[in-house]
Write an enzyme that holds these catalytic residues in place. Sequence first.
Site, mmCIF file in Angstrom:
data_model
loop_
_atom_site.group_PDB
_atom_site.id
_atom_site.type_symbol
_atom_site.label_atom_id
_atom_site.label_comp_id
_atom_site.label_asym_id
_atom_site.label_seq_id
_atom_site.Cartn_x
_atom_site.Cartn_y
_atom_site.Cartn_z
ATOM 1 N N SER A 570 -34.126 -108.473 -99.595
ATOM 2 C CA SER A 570 -35.030 -107.360 -99.336
ATOM 3 C C SER A 570 -34.290 -106.286 -98.537
ATOM 4 O O SER A 570 -33.293 -105.748 -99.009
ATOM 5 C CB SER A 570 -36.287 -107.867 -98.631
ATOM 6 O OG SER A 570 -37.310 -106.900 -98.681
ATOM 7 N N ASP A 656 -42.695 -107.736 -108.410
ATOM 8 C CA ASP A 656 -42.465 -107.478 -106.985
ATOM 9 C C ASP A 656 -42.959 -106.083 -106.602
ATOM 10 O O ASP A 656 -42.448 -105.084 -107.118
ATOM 11 C CB ASP A 656 -40.964 -107.599 -106.690
ATOM 12 C CG ASP A 656 -40.636 -107.529 -105.209
ATOM 13 O OD1 ASP A 656 -41.523 -107.192 -104.407
ATOM 14 O OD2 ASP A 656 -39.477 -107.810 -104.855
ATOM 15 N N HIS A 691 -41.774 -110.861 -105.071
ATOM 16 C CA HIS A 691 -40.807 -110.716 -103.994
ATOM 17 C C HIS A 691 -40.309 -112.060 -103.464
ATOM 18 O O HIS A 691 -39.146 -112.192 -103.087
ATOM 19 C CB HIS A 691 -41.454 -109.924 -102.856
ATOM 20 C CG HIS A 691 -40.487 -109.344 -101.883
ATOM 21 N ND1 HIS A 691 -39.587 -108.360 -102.228
ATOM 22 C CD2 HIS A 691 -40.276 -109.586 -100.566
ATOM 23 C CE1 HIS A 691 -38.867 -108.027 -101.168
ATOM 24 N NE2 HIS A 691 -39.253 -108.752 -100.156
#
Length: 722
Positions: A570, A656, A691
């Site tokens: 991320s 995501d 995610h």
Amino acid sequence: MNRREFVASTAATALAAAASLALARSGAQMSPVPPVARKIPVTITQLGRTRTDDYQWMKDDNWQAVLRDPTLIKADVKEHLEAENAYREAMLASTLPLQGQMFEEMRGRIKEDDSSVPRPDGPWEYYTRFNTGDQHPLYCRRPRGGGTETVLLDANALAEGKAYSDVSYVEHSPDHTLFAYSEDAQGSEVHQIYVRDLVTGDVLPDPIQSAYGGFAFSPCSRWIFWTNRNENGRPDKIFRRPSRGGATTLVYEEPDEGMFLGVGRSSDDAFILISAENQETSEARYIVGEDPTMEPRIIAERIIGQRYDIDHWGDRWVIRTNADDSIDFKIVEAPTASPDRSAWTDLVAHTPGRFIEGMALVKDFIARQERADANTRIVIRDRAGAEHEIAVDEPAFALSLAGASEFETTTMRYGYNSPSTPTSTYDYDLATRERTLRKVQEVPSGHDPADYVVERLNAPAEDGQLVPVTVLRRRSTPVDGSAPLLLYGYGSYGIPMPASFSTGRLSLVDRGWIYAIAHIRGGSDKGWGWFLDGRKFKKKNTFTDFTAAADHLIARNYARAGHIVAQGGSAGGLLMGAVVNMRPELWAGIIGQVPFVDVINTMSDTSLPLTPPEWPEWGNPLEDPEAYDYMMSYSPYDQVSAKAYPAILATGGLSDPRVTYWEPQKWVAKLRPATTSGNPVLLKINMEAGHGGASGRFDYLKEVAHDYAFAIWAVERGWERA
């Protein structure tokens, strides 16, 4: 090239990659053919600056619908993603036995029929457990002290027939007659909230739609409150309705689209609490528990740059805040009837370098969790002001305060672990200071902490700051530069990286690898000031801290350049993209998990869920030329250039909403023709997740095994770098 020709070209690339995979699996001696992404230049002018994006076509214009239904993705984008997946599989085909072996090792370290320590609440105690072979937990309760179990939710049954299913949050009503849970069924973080009647066992009709995962029952149990998720995936409203179904009422609407919303109850069940916050500013409101349909009242008006969060301690408000230049936060108190700033008085004064992360309240005690020098401690305070500390004498460890489910108690729960030591769960009597060990994490395949060494190093940064680095290795692994090393980092949003235990990483360490965590600026590992020194116009400190950690490990003979694999996810994927552009010679491989790499484009797209809420973190390139220029100077996608890149693996998820699939897809497309080393650039897109990757506990381990196998492969195949 017209659209028909473009789609045909992309389809041909997909077929070529699939053929390469088939050849690799059959043992044929042929190098897999990487997909070639077509360039369709798009020129963007912004604040008098112009940039050209060759791969903007990879973003599906209908991405909001794709999040909710991935089958709606454009055919040409899907074909290219499938081609990338096929190419990666072909390239890593030789690692399949290793992936399988590591998966079995990781699974063997998990107690499959595990259960949590029950949490008592009134006449019941609540817990989760797994059956052997189950991917998902069962949520259960039994009479306090023991008795017949009731399964409140079998998440395996809920997930049956679905490619993805994640229960994000559960809560029972205060009167113990209802049980609610939120499910994300796509990986898009768009939740449905269901309520079960615990008397009849039935799930009530008309689940709540388009919600965030969290919610709260009113203290009287008659109402349920939740946060709405709008069409752009952002929180904009707090709603309530009767717990058993009925008309929905708007409780609060946030005018600033850059704020996150949440709702919960105070520890003493006297109030329903509503929070609005971003990375630097917050504001709280309350609803009296005995009057749950009243209009919310504000605690203190928001002030840009000032944060506070609240709880109620029976007869007063207790507030954690950075007011009055308290960079590392302090705790204040205020009367119940007048909680505005003018009534705040210090309860726990600010101490620079001692970051107060959070607090938990019971009737006569406050426990707070503090962080300093990348370690944690728990401090207990009674109503008279006397304090004592729960601490651990190790170089690197993690204490986590779990609090209590009841207000009328003297017992709180906390957990302890370290990189070499599995988690121990304790119940702690705040009055007698007696601790009771409730559970030690079992590692069925066997684990002896004495076989491992945990060390804490301090790497000098460019500006003289010392960056903590936690190191885990087997005692038998030499520190002579011969061992490969995986260096993990994150460094954003004030989120610290705990020095904690992980069964998965042992599959690397037991193979003679050294595992290191760089506690870099941008996180709060050394306090909130550590975070402030790694955000916005100081963001590059995050990147140079990470390379300083690598340089220090090399200087101390823990590793050598070209034998280090860097990993981050991320915002940690942004870190990966930045450091590989800055110092490609350091790395054998880079693992960028759901990497935030297309910084300028993403932070200029106000339709994306996180863009306005994250301008305080990164800057606003739509309105601030200085922010645009600074972000452009490090944006990994924009700074790709011809250089000898190491082997790179980028991963993503089709659903995501945080880091959209096209960010890693575009990054790989730009990297592959730029690299001069011949090292592979690989992409893995999970077509059925978001995610967090796969939702099942074993499916997730397969992803970990895949990434670690890539790390080993990158070091062992460091041929092209020589």
